[in-house]
Design a protein around this motif. Structure first.
Motif, PDB file in Angstrom:
ATOM      1  N   ASP A 142       0.791  -1.234   0.000  1.00 15.01           N
ATOM      2  CA  ASP A 142       0.000   0.000   0.000  1.00 15.01           C
ATOM      3  C   ASP A 142       0.820   1.280   0.000  1.00 15.01           C
ATOM      4  OD1 ASP A 142      -2.305  -1.516   0.065  1.00 15.01           O
ATOM      5  OD2 ASP A 142      -2.406  -1.522   2.244  1.00 15.01           O
ATOM      6  N   VAL A 143       2.112   1.197   0.312  1.00 14.74           N
ATOM      7  CA  VAL A 143       2.908   2.414   0.505  1.00 14.74           C
ATOM      8  C   VAL A 143       3.698   2.758  -0.753  1.00 14.74           C
ATOM      9  CG1 VAL A 143       3.084   2.094   2.992  1.00 14.74           C
ATOM     10  CG2 VAL A 143       4.796   1.059   1.491  1.00 14.74           C
ATOM     11  N   LEU A 144       4.190   3.997  -0.813  1.00 13.16           N
ATOM     12  CA  LEU A 144       5.004   4.442  -1.945  1.00 13.16           C
ATOM     13  C   LEU A 144       6.445   3.950  -1.809  1.00 13.16           C
ATOM     14  CD1 LEU A 144       3.696   8.102  -2.371  1.00 13.16           C
ATOM     15  CD2 LEU A 144       3.118   6.098  -3.749  1.00 13.16           C
ATOM     16  N   TYR A 145       6.958   3.946  -0.596  1.00  6.92           N
ATOM     17  CA  TYR A 145       8.288   3.395  -0.375  1.00  6.92           C
ATOM     18  C   TYR A 145       8.441   3.011   1.094  1.00  6.92           C
ATOM     19  CZ  TYR A 145       9.517   8.150   1.249  1.00  6.92           C
ATOM     20  OH  TYR A 145       9.560   9.352   1.901  1.00  6.92           O
ATOM     21  N   VAL A 146       9.455   2.205   1.359  1.00  2.94           N
ATOM     22  CA  VAL A 146       9.769   1.771   2.726  1.00  2.94           C
ATOM     23  C   VAL A 146      11.236   2.049   2.985  1.00  2.94           C
ATOM     24  CG1 VAL A 146       9.979  -0.191   4.293  1.00  2.94           C
ATOM     25  CG2 VAL A 146       8.001  -0.038   2.775  1.00  2.94           C
ATOM     26  N   ASP A 147      11.509   2.755   4.071  1.00  3.37           N
ATOM     27  CA  ASP A 147      12.882   3.039   4.494  1.00  3.37           C
ATOM     28  C   ASP A 147      13.189   2.169   5.699  1.00  3.37           C
ATOM     29  OD1 ASP A 147      15.225   4.003   5.564  1.00  3.37           O
ATOM     30  OD2 ASP A 147      14.726   6.117   5.302  1.00  3.37           O
ATOM     31  N   GLU A 148      14.006   1.144   5.476  1.00  2.00           N
ATOM     32  CA  GLU A 148      14.414   0.251   6.557  1.00  2.00           C
ATOM     33  C   GLU A 148      15.870   0.498   6.919  1.00  2.00           C
ATOM     34  OE1 GLU A 148      13.008  -3.106   8.125  1.00  2.00           O
ATOM     35  OE2 GLU A 148      11.544  -1.512   8.244  1.00  2.00           O
ATOM     36  N   GLY A 149      16.269   1.762   6.926  1.00  2.00           N
ATOM     37  CA  GLY A 149      17.652   2.092   7.263  1.00  2.00           C
ATOM     38  C   GLY A 149      18.575   1.859   6.090  1.00  2.00           C
ATOM     39  N   PRO A 150      19.392   0.808   6.134  1.00  2.00           N
ATOM     40  CA  PRO A 150      20.324   0.581   5.026  1.00  2.00           C
ATOM     41  C   PRO A 150      19.672  -0.001   3.779  1.00  2.00           C
ATOM     42  CG  PRO A 150      20.547  -1.159   6.649  1.00  2.00           C
ATOM     43  CD  PRO A 150      19.596  -0.150   7.234  1.00  2.00           C
ATOM     44  N   ILE A 151      18.452  -0.499   3.898  1.00  2.00           N
ATOM     45  CA  ILE A 151      17.755  -1.104   2.764  1.00  2.00           C
ATOM     46  C   ILE A 151      16.444  -0.362   2.538  1.00  2.00           C
ATOM     47  CG2 ILE A 151      16.837  -3.209   1.750  1.00  2.00           C
ATOM     48  CD1 ILE A 151      19.798  -3.445   2.337  1.00  2.00           C
ATOM     49  N   LEU A 152      16.233   0.112   1.305  1.00  2.00           N
ATOM     50  CA  LEU A 152      15.026   0.866   0.976  1.00  2.00           C
ATOM     51  C   LEU A 152      14.396   0.285  -0.276  1.00  2.00           C
ATOM     52  CD1 LEU A 152      17.580   3.046   1.673  1.00  2.00           C
ATOM     53  CD2 LEU A 152      15.614   4.547   1.947  1.00  2.00           C
ATOM     54  N   THR A 153      13.070   0.253  -0.318  1.00  2.00           N
ATOM     55  CA  THR A 153      12.355  -0.269  -1.476  1.00  2.00           C
ATOM     56  C   THR A 153      11.247   0.699  -1.854  1.00  2.00           C
ATOM     57  OG1 THR A 153      10.962  -1.577   0.034  1.00  2.00           O
ATOM     58  CG2 THR A 153      12.823  -2.711  -0.998  1.00  2.00           C
ATOM     59  N   SER A 154      10.896   0.717  -3.142  1.00  2.00           N
ATOM     60  CA  SER A 154       9.826   1.601  -3.600  1.00  2.00           C
ATOM     61  C   SER A 154       8.808   0.825  -4.406  1.00  2.00           C
ATOM     62  CB  SER A 154      10.394   2.751  -4.444  1.00  2.00           C
ATOM     63  OG  SER A 154      10.875   2.276  -5.680  1.00  2.00           O
ATOM     64  N   ALA A 155       7.657   1.432  -4.564  1.00  2.00           N
ATOM     65  CA  ALA A 155       6.564   0.823  -5.327  1.00  2.00           C
ATOM     66  C   ALA A 155       6.772   1.096  -6.812  1.00  2.00           C
ATOM     67  CB  ALA A 155       5.234   1.374  -4.819  1.00  2.00           C
ATOM     68  N   GLY A 156       5.664   1.199  -7.571  1.00  2.00           N
ATOM     69  CA  GLY A 156       5.739   1.418  -9.006  1.00  2.00           C
ATOM     70  C   GLY A 156       6.630   2.577  -9.380  1.00  2.00           C
ATOM     71  N   ALA A 157       7.027   2.641 -10.667  1.00  2.00           N
ATOM     72  CA  ALA A 157       8.108   3.501 -11.134  1.00  2.00           C
ATOM     73  C   ALA A 157       8.095   4.913 -10.576  1.00  2.00           C
ATOM     74  CB  ALA A 157       8.077   3.544 -12.664  1.00  2.00           C
ATOM     75  N   ALA A 158       6.940   5.599 -10.626  1.00  2.00           N
ATOM     76  CA  ALA A 158       6.899   6.981 -10.134  1.00  2.00           C
ATOM     77  C   ALA A 158       7.260   7.057  -8.654  1.00  2.00           C
ATOM     78  CB  ALA A 158       5.519   7.584 -10.375  1.00  2.00           C
TER      79      ALA A 158
END
Length: 322
Positions: A142-158
């Motif tokens: 459901d989120v646009l991105y997740v910041d887990e400190g040293p590891i970060l992930t994002s959703a769809g391209a935008a």
């Protein structure tokens, strides 16, 4: 200079690849110098990008010495990631390098074992498959991105651009990030998550766009605006305004206004020596105490400590009881 290595895995999604290259490559420090050195890397030096083939100037050696590694999505997530690329990602993580993914690039991070036991996201279309393949990951679709400190992930391209702007802000403060956002013609921080995009909604009627209203709100953050005030400006009922605002921004007018005020406050804390009380007034808070409480609840620290971290210098003394 902070070095960003963008690892293009075959077949790479060209749009995903361009986001970190442009966002970091065009970021400028207050004096005008480049904020980042960007390297585009691949396993073999040549990567398919669908309509064209890309030759990269760096191999996997480009990850050595990098401060941040960004992995764009692969056009086909069933294609195995080469073992040498997985080893390079694991080695970078072991060195403490910040690692981020754009869209389905999260699958490569997962395959390398970097997301196990962590919260992560990816494009909502692939979220179920990511969770199925890697049950140790807490997948949040459901989120646009997740910041887990040293590891970060994002959703769809935008959302990858949201994540890049977030990292620029972490590295160089909101003023540099805001300039990058303006260059990309997008807000520095979007409210809501990708859940608002999962179900296709019918197009809004003519004249329904709230963009002019958003611009007006940005220019009037110092005013004690109510929902009724905003609805009157938009020439809509409060109920219709709320509905259209949610359709187009994923949040309510007042929630958006509060976040915009805090973004402006962050900018003022970084770029001026104004007392916190004056900044509170400049962004529409009638009470400095209320401003401090809301700032700390949303940003996670006090205005004084935020200024110390992002502007430097001795912190202002905290008011008694705060």
């Amino acid at each position: 200079m902070h070095t960003v290595a963008v690892l293009a895995l075959d077949p790479v999604v060209a749009f995903d690849l361009s986001i970190p290259v442009e966002a970091f490559g065009r970021a400028r420090l207050p004096g005008g110098s480049a904020a980042y050195d960007v390297r585009v890397c691949s396993v073999s030096g040549e990567v398919s990008a669908g309509a064209f083939t890309l030759r990269t100037p760096w191999g996997l050696d480009g990850l050595i010495g990098a401060d941040t590694v960004v992995v764009p999505g692969q056009a086909d997530v069933t294609v195995p990631v080469p073992g040498v690329a997985l080893d390079a990602l694991r080695s970078a993580a072991a060195r403490g390098v910040r690692i981020a993914s754009i869209c389905v690039g999260a699958f490569a991070l997962a395959e390398a074992g970097l997301l196990d036991g962590r919260r992560a996201t990816t494009h909502w279309i692939g979220a179920g498959e990511l969770a199925r393949r890697h049950p140790l990951i807490e997948v949040d679709p459901d989120v646009l991105y997740v910041d887990e400190g040293p590891i970060l992930t994002s959703a769809g391209a935008a959302a990858g651009l949201d994540l890049c702007l977030h990292m620029i802000r972490l590295d160089h403060g909101s003023a540099v990030a805001a300039d990058s956002a303006r260059l990309a013609v997008m807000p520095l921080e979007r409210d809501g998550g990708q859940a608002q995009f999962i179900v296709h909604e019918p197009p809004a009627p003519d004249g329904a766009s709230v963009q002019p209203l958003l611009c007006w709100l940005e220019d009037h953050l110092h005013l004690p605006l109510t929902l009724a005030d905003i609805a009157e400006r938009a020439a809509l009922s409060s109920r219709t305004l709320n509905r259209r605002f949610r359709e187009q921004t994923g949040t309510t007018p007042l929630q958006w206004l509060h976040r915009a005020r805090l973004r402006r406050a962050q900018h003022l804390l970084e770029t001026t020596a104004h007392p916190v009380e004056r900044i509170a007034e400049q962004v529409g808070f009638t009470s400095p105490t209320t401003f401090r409480d809301r700032f700390k609840r949303v940003v996670g620290t006090s205005p004084a400590r935020y200024r110390q971290a992002f502007r430097g210098g001795a912190p202002e003394p905290e008011p008694v009881g705060v």
